[in-house]
Structure formats: C-alpha cells, structure tokens
Write a protein that holds these residues in place. Structure first.
Motif, PDB file in Angstrom:
ATOM      1  N   LEU A 343       0.827  -1.194   0.000  1.00 47.93           N
ATOM      2  CA  LEU A 343       0.000   0.000   0.000  1.00 47.93           C
ATOM      3  C   LEU A 343       0.869   1.256   0.000  1.00 47.93           C
ATOM      4  O   LEU A 343       1.948   1.287   0.599  1.00 47.93           O
ATOM      5  CB  LEU A 343      -0.910   0.007   1.226  1.00 47.93           C
ATOM      6  CG  LEU A 343      -2.002  -1.079   1.274  1.00 47.93           C
ATOM      7  CD1 LEU A 343      -2.742  -1.022   2.606  1.00 47.93           C
ATOM      8  CD2 LEU A 343      -2.982  -0.905   0.125  1.00 47.93           C
ATOM      9  N   HIS A 344       0.376   2.281  -0.679  1.00 47.76           N
ATOM     10  CA  HIS A 344       1.036   3.574  -0.669  1.00 47.76           C
ATOM     11  C   HIS A 344       0.552   4.337   0.557  1.00 47.76           C
ATOM     12  O   HIS A 344      -0.419   5.094   0.506  1.00 47.76           O
ATOM     13  CB  HIS A 344       0.730   4.338  -1.961  1.00 47.76           C
ATOM     14  CG  HIS A 344       1.260   3.657  -3.188  1.00 47.76           C
ATOM     15  ND1 HIS A 344       2.594   3.643  -3.515  1.00 47.76           N
ATOM     16  CD2 HIS A 344       0.625   2.940  -4.152  1.00 47.76           C
ATOM     17  CE1 HIS A 344       2.778   2.975  -4.640  1.00 47.76           C
ATOM     18  NE2 HIS A 344       1.580   2.518  -5.047  1.00 47.76           N
ATOM     19  N   THR A 345       1.251   4.116   1.670  1.00 46.56           N
ATOM     20  CA  THR A 345       0.829   4.704   2.934  1.00 46.56           C
ATOM     21  C   THR A 345       1.379   6.121   3.065  1.00 46.56           C
ATOM     22  O   THR A 345       2.575   6.351   2.843  1.00 46.56           O
ATOM     23  CB  THR A 345       1.338   3.852   4.106  1.00 46.56           C
ATOM     24  OG1 THR A 345       0.926   2.498   3.900  1.00 46.56           O
ATOM     25  CG2 THR A 345       0.778   4.352   5.424  1.00 46.56           C
ATOM     26  N   PRO A 346       0.522   7.096   3.399  1.00 50.49           N
ATOM     27  CA  PRO A 346       1.035   8.454   3.642  1.00 50.49           C
ATOM     28  C   PRO A 346       2.067   8.467   4.764  1.00 50.49           C
ATOM     29  O   PRO A 346       2.078   7.601   5.654  1.00 50.49           O
ATOM     30  CB  PRO A 346      -0.232   9.240   4.019  1.00 50.49           C
ATOM     31  CG  PRO A 346      -1.360   8.451   3.419  1.00 50.49           C
ATOM     32  CD  PRO A 346      -0.948   7.017   3.495  1.00 50.49           C
ATOM     33  N   ASP A 347       2.956   9.476   4.728  1.00 51.28           N
ATOM     34  CA  ASP A 347       4.042   9.530   5.711  1.00 51.28           C
ATOM     35  C   ASP A 347       3.519   9.682   7.130  1.00 51.28           C
ATOM     36  O   ASP A 347       4.127   9.174   8.081  1.00 51.28           O
ATOM     37  CB  ASP A 347       4.982  10.697   5.363  1.00 51.28           C
ATOM     38  CG  ASP A 347       5.679  10.478   4.021  1.00 51.28           C
ATOM     39  OD1 ASP A 347       5.799   9.305   3.620  1.00 51.28           O
ATOM     40  OD2 ASP A 347       6.082  11.482   3.385  1.00 51.28           O
TER      41      ASP A 347
END
Length: 509
Positions: A343-347
């Motif tokens: 998943l492209h997890t936010p920082d």
C-alpha cells in the motif's frame, strides 16, 4: 450381413423423410395424432357397419326367397305316388325363377332357362343336398343371383322347390351405403382435424403468452412472476418451472454484472500503477537502475492483475460448482505484512500488525508459574511495539482455512480504506477464536457516517463520492461476498470510536 447393411440406410432414409414431413408445431402434431386416431376408428366402424348391412340385406333376400318358395309349394301335390304341379291363376308369376324337382328329376324350370345354364346347375346342386340351403352364383354378365331350396314333404312323394332372386338391387343399396359412409367419414375427419387444431391452439394460447412474457422478463431482469394462482394444474406447474428458470437467469445476470464490476474495480489500481510508472519513466531519460525498478513495478502490477483475475474467476467457478469447497490454508500474518507493504501509505500514517493471544474459557491462574507469566507478558509487550514495516521479530503461526490469493482479496479493500481515511495510525490485529480466525482492521479516521452504515456493504454505494478518492463502491461488498463463500464474514463495528473497525472472521486452518 449384406441384406442388413442395405436395409439399415433405407430405413434411416425413410425415417428422415418421415421426420421432414411431420408437423413441426405441437398443434400440428396433436392434430395429426387426432386425425390418425379418428381415421383408424372410422375405418373399423365403416367396415363393421357395411359388413352388418351386407348380412342384413342377404337375410332380407333369403327371407323373400323362402316366402316365394312357400307360395310355390302350395301348388305342388305330393299326396299321391307321384309329384304333380297344380295349375293356378298366377301360374306365370309363380313360375318365374322357380325350379321344381321330384327327387332329383327336374319337373319345371323358368321359361327362359336351359338345362345346362348356370342357374339350373346351381339349382341341381341345391336339390342334391337334400336339405334346405342357399347359395349365390354369378350369371348373365356376372350379376349376383341368390338361390334357395325348399323341401316339400307329405304323402308318399317328396319334392324340392328352388327359387332365385337377382341381388343387383341389394348390392346397389350396399354400394350406396358404402359410398355414403365414406363421404361421411371424410367430412368427419376434416371436422376432427379443424376442431382439434382450433381447440389445441386455444388451449396453447396461455402457453404462448407465458413464453412471450418469460422472454421479455428475462431480457430486462423483471421481478414479475407467473405464480400458481388462477391457473390449471398443468399451467401452474409450468409457471412454477418458468419462475424457477427466471430466478436462475436473474441470478446469473446479477452474478455476471457483479463479476464485471468487481473486475473493473479491482483492476483499476494495478492499471493506474502501470500507467503512472510508464508516464514517470517517459517524462525524462532514466538510468538503467531506474528502468529496472520501473519494470519490476510494472511486472508486479501485471502479476497482481493476473492474480485478481484468477481469484475472481476461480471464485465464480467454485460458486457455480460447489459453494462449500474448502480452499486450503494460509498463514495470516505474512499476508498482512505483505499487503501493508504494497500500500502507498502516507508519511503521517503508521501501520502495525499484531497477533493477539486467545482468551481461554477456563482460567488456571493458580497453576501458572510466575516465570511463565512474566515471559508471556514480556513477549506480548514486544509484539505490541513491533511495527509492520521493517519488523524482524518472530511471530507465531496463525493459519486460516482459505487460499492465500483469496485472503488477499478479502483483506485488500479493508486495508486500502483504512490507510486512505486514517489520520495517524492503522492497526491490524489477528487472533484465533474457537474454530475460526479473527482479523480486526482499525483506523483513527473520521469513521463511517451513521446515515451510511446501512448501505455500507451495498454494491456501488459510496458515503461521499466527492472525497477525492477513486472507486466504485465495490471493495467492501466484494470482501464480504468472498468471505461468505468460504464460511466467513466481514462486519463493521458501529460502536467503535474514534475511527472505524472492520472485523473479518474466517475458518481456522
């Protein structure tokens, strides 16, 4: 063998010709069956009727001959030693077609008859029999003539009277009756055919109406059904069968639409990744390492698309064949780690995976030694502090009774939604419960609007279509449907706050 081989093609050709000539409609076939049955019945009745009429006309002719013979017998005197024929006023009328014998000796014959004529010889044969009898001969152009003998006894002498009668009028009456009966049979057969077609067509009219309605309803997926009320028993059974067929067609159409929507929804994300990587790669010249990295991302996305297609198609196929097929076992925690890494997890959002120990029903605190309790507490605290990204600590094996690809398809929409809406943290916990594995996905986002909770698992529904996130509202319905196919469930906890909690329950491996 040769004769059998020759007769087989001939019979096959005859059967094929018969099938081509046979009516193709049910109304025509029923009318043909009724016409054939009526024809056979009328043929039998016609034959029997004409045979009875012939017999009746013959009895009438014999009765008339016996009456004439009795009248002639009154003119024959047998009281003396010799037979004498008495002269009467109507002697000429009585002598017409009459032969009188004394024993076997001919005394009188008709004026126009000769001794060697056909009728005279037939009269001689009847007289020689000695008993009253009748016979039919053909004379004078093959015209049928009936002859009957009558014995006159009394006194010392005996005589025989033979009378003849032309049967042409009787045969003419019989032929007239035969022709009339054949004409009547033809009229009756025609009426039978027409009435059968009309009655069968009228009886089949509701069937045609039901067929047209079923075709229309199946095309548009209507909820209309025939039911069994106000219908004859046969049509009620037909209506029930067609209702079941319409239900199956509607189910197939709904599954087809659902499968198409799920494929469209699930393939959108990897396709977007491929397009973004290609756009990024073509934006400016890239190094060999960057090109290889782009190729790896594209290959991974393509493999993900293939996995999605295989999973959905296999699931649809298994549902069609057997809804209770056990799909194998999978270690849950590695799958959760792998999904979170993809998943492209936010920082600002942190993710973690933890395994929660099951609570036993029977407590045995007194039997647990202090060292074991301390070690268990330390191990639990270490697992709670472990991050999913880059975590290297050993984790226990927690198996679920589903295939790895199917487990990914069930959890992916839940994790994607949690990461999308979370403010700072997403926590995924897994634990074994009696006979099953429970997975909780918890985020600290805004949660599900209370007004939308009832429509959360409805396909194509979104709480806020303008929130800036793409999607068709099919992820959660897909997750629940896939879980239910293996005996599991996906539910939302409306009492959890803040954020949202989704619980996945799957059979234990």
């Amino acid at each position: 063998m040769n004769r059998a081989s020759r007769s087989s093609p001939d019979s096959s050709r005859a059967f094929s010709a018969f099938r081509r000539l046979a009516p193709r409609t049910l109304r025509g076939r029923l009318a043909l069956v009724a016409l054939t049955t009526a024809a056979l019945l009328m043929t039998v009745l016609t034959v029997v009727f004409n045979a009875v009429m012939d017999r009746h006309l013959q009895h009438q002719a014999d009765g008339e001959l016996r009456s004439r013979a009795a009248a002639v017998a009154t003119t024959v005197d047998t009281s003396g030693p010799r037979v004498r024929v008495l002269e009467t006023v109507n002697d000429r009328l009585l002598d017409a077609n009459v032969w009188i014998y004394a024993g076997n000796r001919l005394l009188e014959k008709p004026p126009g008859a000769t001794s060697d004529s056909t009728l005279t010889r037939a009269a001689d044969r009847l007289t020689a029999q000695g008993n009253p009898a009748c016979t039919t001969v053909h004379a004078h152009g093959h015209q049928p003539v009936r002859l009957c003998s009558h014995t006159v006894t009394g006194g010392r002498a005996a005589a025989t009277v033979v009378t003849a009668l032309d049967l042409a009028p009787y045969r003419s009456s019989a032929d007239t009756l035969l022709v009339g009966s054949l004409i009547l049979d033809g009229v009756m057969l025609g009426c039978t055919y027409l009435l059968t077609r009309l009655s069968v067509g009228r009886a089949l009219r509701p069937v045609r109406t039901m067929t047209d309605q079923a075709t229309q309803w199946s095309a548009v997926g209507s909820d209309e059904r025939f039911g069994a009320e106000d219908h004859p028993v046969e049509l009620a059974r037909l209506g029930a069968s067609m209702d079941e067929l319409l239900d199956r067609i509607r189910t197939v159409l709904r599954h087809e639409q659902q499968l198409t929507g799920e494929l469209s929804h699930e393939l959108r994300t990897p396709l977007t990744r491929i397009i973004m990587e290609l756009d990024w790669w073509r934006a400016r010249p890239r190094t060999a390492a960057e090109t290889r990295a782009t190729q790896e991302v594209i290959a991974e996305a393509a493999q993900s698309m293939r996995t999605i297609c295989d999973t959905l198609l296999n699931d649809a196929r298994e549902n069609a064949l057997n809804r209770e097929t056990a799909p194998g076992t999978t270690d849950v925690l590695p799958v959760l780690d792998r999904l979170l890494q993809r998943l492209h997890t936010p920082d600002q959002v942190k993710t973690s995976v933890e395994a929660v120990e099951a609570v036993e029903a029977v407590e045995a605190v007194e039997a647990v030694e202090a060292v074991e309790a301390r070690e268990a507490r330390e191990a639990r605290e270490a697992r709670e502090a472990t991050e999913a990204v880059g975590a290297a600590a050993p984790v226990p094996v927690l198996e679920a009774g589903v295939a790895p690809a199917l487990l990914e398809r069930i959890l992916s929409p839940l994790l994607a939604n949690a990461v999308r809406y979370a403010r700072s943290r997403v926590t995924v916990s897994a634990q074994r419960i009696p006979g099953a594995v429970r997975i909780d996905v918890v985020d600290d986002g805004p949660g599900v609007p209370e007004a939308f909770v009832g429509e959360l698992f409805q396909p194509g529904r979104r709480a806020d279509s303008g929130d800036g996130h793409d999607g068709a509202g099919l992820g959660l319905p897909l997750a629940r449907r896939l879980a239910r196919t293996v005996g599991g469930e996906v539910v939302h906890d409306p009492g959890h706050s803040p954020g949202a909690r989704f619980t996945v329950t799957l059979p234990a491996g």
